[in-house]
Scaffold this motif. Structure first.
Motif, PDB file in Angstrom:
ATOM      1  N   LEU A  53    -162.301 -57.741  62.082  1.00  0.00           N
ATOM      2  CA  LEU A  53    -161.292 -58.581  61.578  1.00  0.00           C
ATOM      3  C   LEU A  53    -160.445 -57.813  60.522  1.00  0.00           C
ATOM      4  O   LEU A  53    -159.309 -57.612  60.379  1.00  0.00           O
ATOM      5  N   PHE A  54    -161.155 -57.130  59.698  1.00  0.00           N
ATOM      6  CA  PHE A  54    -160.405 -56.247  58.571  1.00  0.00           C
ATOM      7  C   PHE A  54    -159.552 -55.058  59.126  1.00  0.00           C
ATOM      8  O   PHE A  54    -158.444 -54.718  58.956  1.00  0.00           O
ATOM      9  N   ASN A  55    -160.115 -54.415  59.982  1.00  0.00           N
ATOM     10  CA  ASN A  55    -159.445 -53.302  60.982  1.00  0.00           C
ATOM     11  C   ASN A  55    -158.484 -53.621  61.650  1.00  0.00           C
ATOM     12  O   ASN A  55    -157.375 -53.005  61.660  1.00  0.00           O
ATOM     13  N   ALA A  56    -158.443 -54.933  62.374  1.00  0.00           N
ATOM     14  CA  ALA A  56    -157.112 -55.413  62.790  1.00  0.00           C
ATOM     15  C   ALA A  56    -156.102 -55.568  61.795  1.00  0.00           C
ATOM     16  O   ALA A  56    -154.872 -55.513  62.216  1.00  0.00           O
ATOM     17  N   LEU A  57    -156.278 -56.098  60.733  1.00  0.00           N
ATOM     18  CA  LEU A  57    -155.295 -56.626  59.581  1.00  0.00           C
ATOM     19  C   LEU A  57    -154.785 -55.259  59.079  1.00  0.00           C
ATOM     20  O   LEU A  57    -153.555 -55.359  58.611  1.00  0.00           O
ATOM     21  N   THR A  58    -155.390 -54.310  59.073  1.00  0.00           N
ATOM     22  CA  THR A  58    -155.026 -53.157  58.472  1.00  0.00           C
ATOM     23  C   THR A  58    -153.611 -52.572  59.129  1.00  0.00           C
ATOM     24  O   THR A  58    -152.976 -51.758  58.596  1.00  0.00           O
ATOM     25  N   THR A  59    -153.627 -52.972  60.597  1.00  0.00           N
ATOM     26  CA  THR A  59    -152.642 -52.525  61.090  1.00  0.00           C
ATOM     27  C   THR A  59    -151.294 -53.004  60.955  1.00  0.00           C
ATOM     28  O   THR A  59    -150.025 -52.320  60.876  1.00  0.00           O
ATOM     29  N   TRP A  75    -143.467 -48.886  64.146  1.00  0.00           N
ATOM     30  CA  TRP A  75    -143.773 -50.145  64.746  1.00  0.00           C
ATOM     31  C   TRP A  75    -144.525 -50.010  66.069  1.00  0.00           C
ATOM     32  O   TRP A  75    -145.486 -50.875  66.303  1.00  0.00           O
ATOM     33  N   PRO A  76    -144.036 -48.911  67.116  1.00  0.00           N
ATOM     34  CA  PRO A  76    -144.998 -48.958  68.294  1.00  0.00           C
ATOM     35  C   PRO A  76    -146.322 -48.517  67.695  1.00  0.00           C
ATOM     36  O   PRO A  76    -147.510 -48.761  68.642  1.00  0.00           O
ATOM     37  N   MET A  77    -146.448 -47.578  66.991  1.00  0.00           N
ATOM     38  CA  MET A  77    -147.882 -47.168  66.412  1.00  0.00           C
ATOM     39  C   MET A  77    -148.566 -48.388  65.944  1.00  0.00           C
ATOM     40  O   MET A  77    -149.826 -48.602  66.367  1.00  0.00           O
ATOM     41  N   GLY A  78    -148.032 -49.142  65.373  1.00  0.00           N
ATOM     42  CA  GLY A  78    -148.637 -50.451  64.878  1.00  0.00           C
ATOM     43  C   GLY A  78    -148.917 -51.424  65.731  1.00  0.00           C
ATOM     44  O   GLY A  78    -150.036 -52.141  65.747  1.00  0.00           O
TER      45      GLY A  78
END
Length: 459
Positions: free
Chosen positions: A51-57, A239-242
């Motif tokens: 979850l944390f990894n997903a939100l770091t994006t 933004w595409p990287m994100g």
């Protein structure tokens, strides 16, 4: 201005490797210490980590785009633009991190329901997610500062910071989890205190390095800087990287949710394998990060022919490293698994995953190496589209079908992850060979000599 010798592949890669190695070592020590609390605690840390990894994006969208542009601008001798971009990357990432921290601190229980967290895990989940998640703004600070510093060619400062903080983190974990040396025995709550203390100190050290990373020192007043034109450049790349990163991480989060549906033993086995796989891939990942910085710098300096060949050189090195490490992990992996657990079911699952890891790691290296090279020259929209399609249909969709519906379990999910990495890796490899962005010689960040350099590209 930083000397170009700082942008050599190995000069960039070895400090990144040391930093990643220490992070992986810390992850292993964390897992071992948390496993002494309970397997439920391990499952909570594993699932919440996704979850944390997903939100770091959400903040790495800005930090990643800014980092690439810092290297490009320094390559084209535009140091002031690089400085401005780095400042905007930091302040924007921090603002996003503060919003994420507030969300996780106040909504941990609601998020648990969305992820199908078992009721037995909820007390541990709420403690961990509220406290560690509430400090996500510190992680945003560290990520944005580290990215900017590395892309100036200084990969050693984040490494030295990582060494100091990892040592401190292990010590604090030990005394706060188990109540040693007169400290309170807080169990999983002790891990959260250790995390936030170390992140805070790391952020202070990196901030000091950051303000001295450019020709002109960054002062407090500079944090108000906002250049709309340069910020649009950040977003154009970022933004595409994100979206790409978010797609991958949310795909992994969905897969972890599928694994959670299989049972706590499968979830614990995957968490243990994640820890061991991080050791397996870290050398290749260090090379992949280094080549992104190097290709971006070469591209900004209009040395396009060298940028093209360096990407392949890094890929070959990375493939050799991760393949060797995967073989080594297979040879000693069963012994490592017994460090974490003695449960025979978890050990049996782990052994099967070690075999599949021999295919997974080279596939990840191919995908990562070529993706980073394309990102370094700004070709981020193509990689985003490829990633979203493949991760949605192959990694996530097929994992659900084969892992849950067809009854293949965790083995089926792993096979789908491998198929996704191979598909994306092959597609971006052919994209790099097409040299579309390298042949775009007339850009704002590159001098006129780029035309002759681009015309001389091989192939």
């Amino acid at each position: 201005m930083k000397s170009t010798k700082n942008f050599g592949l190995w000069a960039l890669a070895w400090p990144i490797f040391i930093e990643l190695f220490l992070q992986a070592l810390l992850g292993m020590v964390d897992t071992i210490m948390v496993s002494r609390i309970s397997d439920d605690a391990v499952a909570v840390v594993g699932l919440s980590g996704q979850l944390f990894n997903a939100l770091t994006t959400l903040f790495m969208t800005i930090a990643g785009g800014a980092g690439i542009l810092v290297a490009q601008k320094l390559g084209s001798k535009r140091g002031e633009d690089a400085r401005t971009i780095a400042i905007m990357g930091f302040t924007s990432s921090l603002a996003i991190g503060l919003v994420i921290s507030l969300l996780l601190y106040t909504q941990s229980h609601a998020i648990a329901g969305l992820l199908h967290v078992e009721d037995d895990l909820l007390p541990l989940w709420n403690v961990y997610v509220r406290n560690v998640g509430g400090g996500m703004f510190l992680l945003a600070t560290i990520a944005s500062l580290s990215t900017a510093i590395r892309n100036t060619g200084n990969t050693r400062a984040p490494m030295y910071t990582g060494i100091a903080m990892n040592v401190l983190h292990i010590f604090l974990n030990y005394v706060l989890i188990f109540g040693e040396l007169g400290f309170p025995k807080w169990g999983l709550a002790g891990v959260t205190v250790s995390d936030n203390v170390c992140r805070f100190l790391a952020a202070l050290v990196l901030l000091y390095v950051f303000v001295h990373s450019f020709e002109r020192k960054i002062v407090l007043f500079d944090l108000k800087i906002f250049n709309p034109k340069l910020f649009r450049e950040i977003l154009k790349i970022g933004w595409p990287m994100g979206v790409n990163m978010a797609g991958w991480l949310f795909s992994q989060l969905a897969i972890f949710a599928f694994i959670a549906m299989l049972g706590a033993k499968e979830l614990a086995a995957r968490t243990y394998m994640n820890t061991m796989e991080s050791f397996c891939f870290m050398l290749g990942y260090a090379v992949a990060l280094a080549i992104q910085i190097r290709v971006a710098h070469l591209f900004g300096a209009a040395r396009t022919r060298e940028a093209y060949s360096e990407a392949f050189r890094a890929l070959y090195i990375g493939l050799a490293l991760v393949t060797s490490n995967a073989l080594l992990l297979y040879a000693i992996g069963n012994s490592f698994l017994r460090v974490f657990t003695t449960d025979p079911d978890i050990l049996a699952i782990g052994h099967s995953l070690l075999v599949l890891n021999l295919i997974l790691q080279p596939a990840k290296m191919l995908n990562m190496g070529m993706n980073n090279s394309l990102s370094a020259v700004g070709d981020t929209r193509f990689t985003m589209v490829v990633a979203i399609v493949s991760m949605s249909l192959v990694a996530t969709g097929c994992s659900y079908w084969f892992g849950l519906q067809a009854g293949w379990g965790l083995i089926g999910i792993y096979c789908c992850m491998i198929a996704d990495e191979i598909l994306r890796g092959v597609v971006v490899l052919f994209r790099w060979r097409g040299k579309k962005y390298l042949l775009r010689a007339k850009t704002e960040t590159r001098p006129p000599s780029a035309d002759s350099e681009a015309a001389a590209l091989p192939g």
